[in-house]
Design a protein around this motif. Structure first.
Motif, PDB file in Angstrom:
ATOM      1  N   ARG A 140      49.848  22.978  39.467  1.00 14.43           N
ATOM      2  CA  ARG A 140      49.321  24.046  40.319  1.00 14.43           C
ATOM      3  C   ARG A 140      50.390  24.555  41.292  1.00 14.43           C
ATOM      4  NH1 ARG A 140      43.666  24.001  40.137  1.00 14.43           N
ATOM      5  NH2 ARG A 140      42.723  22.125  39.285  1.00 14.43           N
ATOM      6  N   ALA A 181      40.781  31.747  39.142  1.00  8.92           N
ATOM      7  CA  ALA A 181      39.969  31.226  40.248  1.00  8.92           C
ATOM      8  C   ALA A 181      38.523  31.023  39.836  1.00  8.92           C
ATOM      9  CB  ALA A 181      40.060  32.169  41.440  1.00  8.92           C
ATOM     10  N   ALA A 182      38.046  31.835  38.891  1.00 11.52           N
ATOM     11  CA  ALA A 182      36.657  31.747  38.434  1.00 11.52           C
ATOM     12  C   ALA A 182      36.490  30.782  37.265  1.00 11.52           C
ATOM     13  CB  ALA A 182      36.164  33.140  38.028  1.00 11.52           C
ATOM     14  N   GLY A 183      37.585  30.182  36.806  1.00  4.19           N
ATOM     15  CA  GLY A 183      37.548  29.351  35.609  1.00  4.19           C
ATOM     16  C   GLY A 183      37.410  27.865  35.910  1.00  4.19           C
ATOM     17  N   PRO A 184      37.544  27.048  34.869  1.00  2.00           N
ATOM     18  CA  PRO A 184      37.276  25.604  35.001  1.00  2.00           C
ATOM     19  C   PRO A 184      38.225  24.889  35.965  1.00  2.00           C
ATOM     20  CG  PRO A 184      38.267  26.115  32.868  1.00  2.00           C
ATOM     21  CD  PRO A 184      37.909  27.419  33.508  1.00  2.00           C
ATOM     22  N   PHE A 185      39.434  25.427  36.185  1.00  2.00           N
ATOM     23  CA  PHE A 185      40.377  24.763  37.078  1.00  2.00           C
ATOM     24  C   PHE A 185      40.338  25.345  38.491  1.00  2.00           C
ATOM     25  CE2 PHE A 185      42.097  24.251  32.751  1.00  2.00           C
ATOM     26  CZ  PHE A 185      42.054  22.880  32.681  1.00  2.00           C
ATOM     27  N   GLN A 186      39.499  26.358  38.713  1.00  2.00           N
ATOM     28  CA  GLN A 186      39.328  26.972  40.041  1.00  2.00           C
ATOM     29  C   GLN A 186      40.657  27.399  40.647  1.00  2.00           C
ATOM     30  OE1 GLN A 186      36.879  23.691  41.711  1.00  2.00           O
ATOM     31  NE2 GLN A 186      35.225  25.205  41.730  1.00  2.00           N
ATOM     32  N   GLY A 187      41.525  27.930  39.786  1.00  2.00           N
ATOM     33  CA  GLY A 187      42.796  28.428  40.293  1.00  2.00           C
ATOM     34  C   GLY A 187      43.831  28.492  39.188  1.00  2.00           C
ATOM     35  N   GLU A 247      43.071  35.825  39.720  1.00  2.00           N
ATOM     36  CA  GLU A 247      41.635  36.077  39.925  1.00  2.00           C
ATOM     37  C   GLU A 247      40.800  35.482  38.803  1.00  2.00           C
ATOM     38  OE1 GLU A 247      39.948  39.879  41.063  1.00  2.00           O
ATOM     39  OE2 GLU A 247      41.849  40.428  42.021  1.00  2.00           O
TER      40      GLU A 247
END
Lengths: 169, 169
Positions: free
Chosen positions: A114, A66-72, A63
């Motif tokens: 990823r 997901a909100a960070g620079p890599f979106q996951g 979670e």
């Protein structure tokens, strides 16, 4: 015994003439390029490694990530290095001629690893020379790249390995 | 959550003024030296890591290893790097200011890691400078040494980390 879940193979048109249980310094030819794979990395793999060795939130908290620079979620760079090493052990290094490695240089994490990535290793033999001080062995320099399905490189590095000669002078 | 079995602490007389959840670029002072630990590594730990990531006989076959140059099982160099990383994540890096690392250099495996080793990390802040292209962050260079109970160094490396400034200009 090694983890039997990891089944990989040679991906390039050429490979060593000799299998890894009959491979020595002389078999490492400068300029040769080999690829081995593929390894699929799951979210569980990433979480399991990171909880033990690299519990930064970007590696263990989907979670937050997901909100960070890599979106996951992304894998630890040391995890990607371990995946590359496994491919080298299974296909590139010698079971009979390998001596300890003094180290590696220029470890670079250019692309995030990823969940769902399909990874292969490309290894280029950059240099190979007989040791002056210990003429029963040689020094092989290899450029190692772990490459994902999009051509990105989760890890690359320059490895140095000592290998016994098949036929010392 | 991170593996709760690993409980370590600051071993040196000094540590950062700020806890890792309130730590930014400005807190990394060139010349500071911190030690954290200790981690005990068992034969099972070595076997578990190596079976997955580095299944060379010297790392997974105690009988083979006993007859070899190290007279016993030794851990993967990538395993020792993971142990050092865990200590850095738990004590040295920032939970709020850390950005991705571009890589590490000069990874050296000078001493074998053996079952029963008691390991600590020593980290020296070698350089810290604000980024010219992105003035909201700085670049910290750290010399990292994983040290065993006899003063040997199973792994050392030079790390580069990007960290957000607490107070950007």
């Amino acid at each position: 015994v090694a983890d039997p879940e990891i089944k990989t193979r040679t991906l390039s048109d050429t490979d060593f003439d000799k299998p890894s249980d009959d491979r020595y310094f002389e078999d490492y030819k400068v300029g040769a390029v080999y690829e081995y794979g593929t390894v699929n990395v799951s979210e569980d793999d990433i979480l399991e490694y990171a909880r033990r060795f690299d519990p930064q939130k970007i590696h263990i908290d989907p979670e937050f990530a997901a909100a960070g620079p890599f979106q996951g979620l992304i894998g630890s760079g040391w995890h990607s290095a371990g995946i590359a090493m496994r491919l080298l052990v299974d296909h590139y290094l010698s079971q009979v001629g390998s001596l300890a490695s003094p180290g590696v240089d220029e470890v670079r994490w250019a692309t995030p690893m990823r969940p769902g990535d399909e990874l292969r290793v490309r290894v280029t033999i950059a240099d190979a020379r007989v040791s002056k001080s210990k003429p029963d062995r040689g020094i092989v320099s290899s450029h190692v790249e772990l490459i994902n399905q999009d051509g990105g490189r989760p890890v690359s590095l320059k490895a140095t390995n000592f290998l016994l000669l098949r036929n010392p002078a």
